[in-house]
Structures are given as C-alpha cells and as structure tokens.
Design a protein around this motif. Structure first.
Motif, mmCIF file in Angstrom:
data_model
loop_
_atom_site.group_PDB
_atom_site.id
_atom_site.type_symbol
_atom_site.label_atom_id
_atom_site.label_comp_id
_atom_site.label_asym_id
_atom_site.label_seq_id
_atom_site.Cartn_x
_atom_site.Cartn_y
_atom_site.Cartn_z
ATOM 1 N N GLY A 16 69.155 78.929 95.559
ATOM 2 C CA GLY A 16 67.803 78.403 95.504
ATOM 3 C C GLY A 16 66.707 79.444 95.408
ATOM 4 N N ARG A 17 67.042 80.731 95.520
ATOM 5 C CA ARG A 17 66.049 81.805 95.469
ATOM 6 C C ARG A 17 66.253 82.654 94.226
ATOM 7 N NH1 ARG A 17 66.625 84.902 100.990
ATOM 8 N NH2 ARG A 17 68.826 84.657 100.502
ATOM 9 N N ALA A 18 65.130 83.149 93.685
ATOM 10 C CA ALA A 18 65.201 84.001 92.494
ATOM 11 C C ALA A 18 65.453 85.451 92.901
ATOM 12 C CB ALA A 18 63.910 83.900 91.693
ATOM 13 N N LEU A 19 66.490 86.015 92.307
ATOM 14 C CA LEU A 19 66.834 87.423 92.457
ATOM 15 C C LEU A 19 66.484 88.074 91.130
ATOM 16 C CD1 LEU A 19 68.247 89.769 93.962
ATOM 17 C CD2 LEU A 19 70.397 88.923 92.992
ATOM 18 N N LEU A 20 65.547 89.026 91.157
ATOM 19 C CA LEU A 20 65.132 89.729 89.953
ATOM 20 C C LEU A 20 65.847 91.058 89.883
ATOM 21 C CD1 LEU A 20 61.286 89.019 90.028
ATOM 22 C CD2 LEU A 20 63.138 87.632 89.045
ATOM 23 N N ILE A 21 66.359 91.394 88.710
ATOM 24 C CA ILE A 21 67.106 92.630 88.487
ATOM 25 C C ILE A 21 66.306 93.458 87.494
ATOM 26 C CG2 ILE A 21 69.312 93.608 87.766
ATOM 27 C CD1 ILE A 21 70.429 90.637 88.196
ATOM 28 N N ALA A 22 65.776 94.584 87.955
ATOM 29 C CA ALA A 22 64.898 95.415 87.131
ATOM 30 C C ALA A 22 65.600 96.717 86.753
ATOM 31 C CB ALA A 22 63.605 95.723 87.889
ATOM 32 N N GLY A 23 65.286 97.214 85.569
ATOM 33 C CA GLY A 23 65.839 98.489 85.139
ATOM 34 C C GLY A 23 65.616 98.699 83.660
ATOM 35 N N PRO A 24 65.815 99.935 83.218
ATOM 36 C CA PRO A 24 65.619 100.231 81.800
ATOM 37 C C PRO A 24 66.720 99.599 80.950
ATOM 38 C CG PRO A 24 66.505 102.140 82.938
ATOM 39 C CD PRO A 24 66.224 101.107 83.990
ATOM 40 N N PRO A 25 66.518 99.534 79.624
ATOM 41 C CA PRO A 25 67.561 99.004 78.748
ATOM 42 C C PRO A 25 68.887 99.749 78.967
ATOM 43 C CG PRO A 25 65.524 99.297 77.523
ATOM 44 C CD PRO A 25 65.310 99.924 78.880
ATOM 45 N N GLY A 26 69.970 98.991 79.013
ATOM 46 C CA GLY A 26 71.298 99.583 79.185
ATOM 47 C C GLY A 26 71.679 99.874 80.622
ATOM 48 N N ALA A 27 70.826 99.535 81.592
ATOM 49 C CA ALA A 27 71.104 99.845 82.998
ATOM 50 C C ALA A 27 72.132 98.919 83.628
ATOM 51 C CB ALA A 27 69.810 99.805 83.810
ATOM 52 N N GLY A 28 72.360 97.741 83.027
ATOM 53 C CA GLY A 28 73.331 96.808 83.579
ATOM 54 C C GLY A 28 72.734 95.526 84.124
#
Length: 148
Positions: A16-28
């Motif tokens: 029910g919660r949003a998990l944001l995954i941040a990183g440069p292109p190609g980081a996974g």
C-alpha cells in the motif's frame, strides 16, 4: 492539484505504500522494481514518477506518457498494470552504500520530507532487502478521514 514528475526514479507499491527507487541510468532501478513486482508489488512508473501533495502526504502516480511501461533489459518494453499510493521511502541506488546505515537522510518534495536510504542493488536478495528497508525506514500509511 499539480504534479511534479521525478525523472530517473522508478516507483512500485509495496503493502500500500510507494517505494521510490532513484539512480542514474543503468543503476538497476528497473531490475529492483521487477524483483519487487515478482514478489507482489505493483508498478507506479519506470524511470519517471508523478508526485502530488495531498494534505500531509505525497502520492506517487504513473506519468501519463509512460503509464504501465517498464524496460526489461535485454528483452524490451513490457506493459504491466499500475497503481498509485502514498510515498513512504526513496532508495537511492549507490554501489558504495554503507553496510549499516547510521542515519537516514531526508529529501524535501513538494514541501514534505521523505526518508532517503542509500541502497546497494544488484544481489540476489535485493527485493527482500528493499522490503525490509521500507518496513524499517519508510513513512507509515497516512490516516484517511472517514468522510474523504
């Protein structure tokens, strides 16, 4: 209600919660999102997420131009169902992330603070680790008013 689009951010809904995954292109980012989706998460957006403030919390939603699309490396673009939800945590992908986080940073988005945890992606249990990170460091689900 206007939305801010966060670029280089992939989002999923876990419990029910949003998990944001941040990183440069190609980081996974997409790979971690796919691993979480395989465990029952829902896609919000791949490489871009719309964020809107709703009172005391932020809602992550799919951006219209890429709604439901995720890149599966070496396969192509795949269409998946999407969801929206309250932002709880940002995982900042960093191969040099400390093994034991001593403190969790905060990032201001639309005037609200969101916890940010440096996170090393790429190993076989990354989705499970991400779920534990959300459980330990993420914001709780917002309380909804009964007549809302």
């Amino acid at each position: 209600m206007s939305a801010t689009v966060l670029a280089n951010v992939t989002g999923v809904i876990v419990g029910g919660r949003a998990l944001l995954i941040a990183g440069p292109p190609g980081a996974g980012k997409s790979a971690l999102a796919l691993a979480l989706i395989d465990r029952g998460a829902m896609l919000v957006g791949d490489d871009a997420v719309s964020i809107a403030r709703e009172g005391g919390f932020l809602t992550a939603s799919p951006p219209p131009n890429i709604r439901g699309l995720i890149e599966v490396r070496n396969v192509g673009i795949v269409e998946l169902p999407v969801a929206s939800g309250p932002v709880a945590l940002i995982l900042q992908l960093d191969p040099e992330a400390p093994r034991y986080p001593l403190d969790v940073a905060l990032r201001s988005i639309e005037g609200l603070e969101v916890p940010v945890l440096n996170f090393a992606a790429g190993d076989a249990v990354q989705a499970l680790r991400a779920e534990y990170a959300l459980s330990l460091h993420g914001l709780p689900l917002p309380k909804r008013r009964e007549n809302a």
